[in-house]
Design an enzyme around this catalytic site. Structure first.
Site, PDB file in Angstrom:
ATOM      1  N   ASN A  62      42.017  78.666 -63.198  1.00  0.00           N
ATOM      2  CA  ASN A  62      42.351  78.060 -64.489  1.00  0.00           C
ATOM      3  C   ASN A  62      43.210  76.812 -64.294  1.00  0.00           C
ATOM      4  OD1 ASN A  62      44.221  80.121 -63.698  1.00  0.00           O
ATOM      5  ND2 ASN A  62      45.092  80.214 -65.748  1.00  0.00           N
ATOM      6  N   CYS A  73      39.683  77.678 -68.656  1.00  0.00           N
ATOM      7  CA  CYS A  73      39.697  78.963 -67.937  1.00  0.00           C
ATOM      8  C   CYS A  73      39.029  78.825 -66.568  1.00  0.00           C
ATOM      9  CB  CYS A  73      38.929  80.010 -68.717  1.00  0.00           C
ATOM     10  SG  CYS A  73      39.688  80.548 -70.247  1.00  0.00           S
ATOM     11  N   GLU A  75      36.835  80.823 -65.205  1.00  0.00           N
ATOM     12  CA  GLU A  75      35.394  81.130 -65.212  1.00  0.00           C
ATOM     13  C   GLU A  75      34.582  79.881 -65.539  1.00  0.00           C
ATOM     14  OE1 GLU A  75      37.805  82.790 -66.625  1.00  0.00           O
ATOM     15  OE2 GLU A  75      37.502  84.956 -66.507  1.00  0.00           O
ATOM     16  N   CYS A 112      37.279  85.941 -71.113  1.00  0.00           N
ATOM     17  CA  CYS A 112      37.468  85.764 -72.561  1.00  0.00           C
ATOM     18  C   CYS A 112      36.127  85.476 -73.233  1.00  0.00           C
ATOM     19  CB  CYS A 112      38.472  84.645 -72.836  1.00  0.00           C
ATOM     20  SG  CYS A 112      37.792  82.983 -72.615  1.00  0.00           S
TER      21      CYS A 112
END
Ligand code: THU
Length: 160
Positions: A62, A73, A75, A112
């Site tokens: 992140n 983020c 990901e 998320c």
């Protein structure tokens, strides 16, 4: 009126040692990536590693910003890096390790909602499931055989 039930199957491992060797290796890369997180505001560090079908491993962490919403983020950092660097490669597996530096998290932390949507775009396009493993800084590890288990009722290009 008709009721429908939506089921998802997840696998819970008691520790990283219980997971298959190939998952452990990717988790180790995610842990290394987490050390490079830039999260001075939240102190919540997240590391991600993606294994591609061309054998490459892409990492992400992140990246925060003084203007908070401008951060991204781990990901999405990883998945967009993959898209930019190896646009045609498929993602076989994704490992995520997340946890606060203030209060180390031992419960598995799922991606998320915004990241699930971003991952869905890649899973739908590659027409093959992405295996996802996620955990806190230690403790149990959760595995999903596909992003679809984490995001039922997906919004994707088929409706546009
Ligand atoms: N974060 C991630 O990197 N991935 C997630 O799925 C959830 C949250 C980051 C964003 C922010 O830098 C910090 O964790 C706290 O929300």
């Amino acid at each position: 009126m008709k009721e429908i039930k939506i089921e998802s199957t997840l696998y819970i491992y008691d520790s990283i040692d219980e997971t298959p060797k190939n998952a452990q290796e990717l988790m180790e890369k995610a842990a290394e990536a987490r050390l490079k997180a830039y999260a001075p505001y939240s102190k919540f560090n997240v590391g991600v590693a993606l294994l591609l079908d061309n054998g490459e491993v892409i990492i992400g962490s992140n990246q925060e910003n003084a203007s908070y919403p401008s951060g991204l983020c781990a990901e999405r950092t990883a998945i967009y890096y993959k898209g930019a660097k190896y646009p045609t490669a498929k993602i076989l597996r994704m490992a995520i390790i997340a946890g606060s530096l203030k209060n180390p998290t031992t419960t598995p932390i799922p991606p998320c909602g915004a990241c699930r949507q971003a991952i869905a775009e890649y899973e739908v396009n590659q027409e093959a499931p992405i295996e996802i493993y996620f955990m806190g800084v230690s403790g149990k590890v959760v595995k999903s055989d596909s992003l679809a288990n984490l995001l039922p009722l997906v919004f994707d290009k088929s409706v546009l």
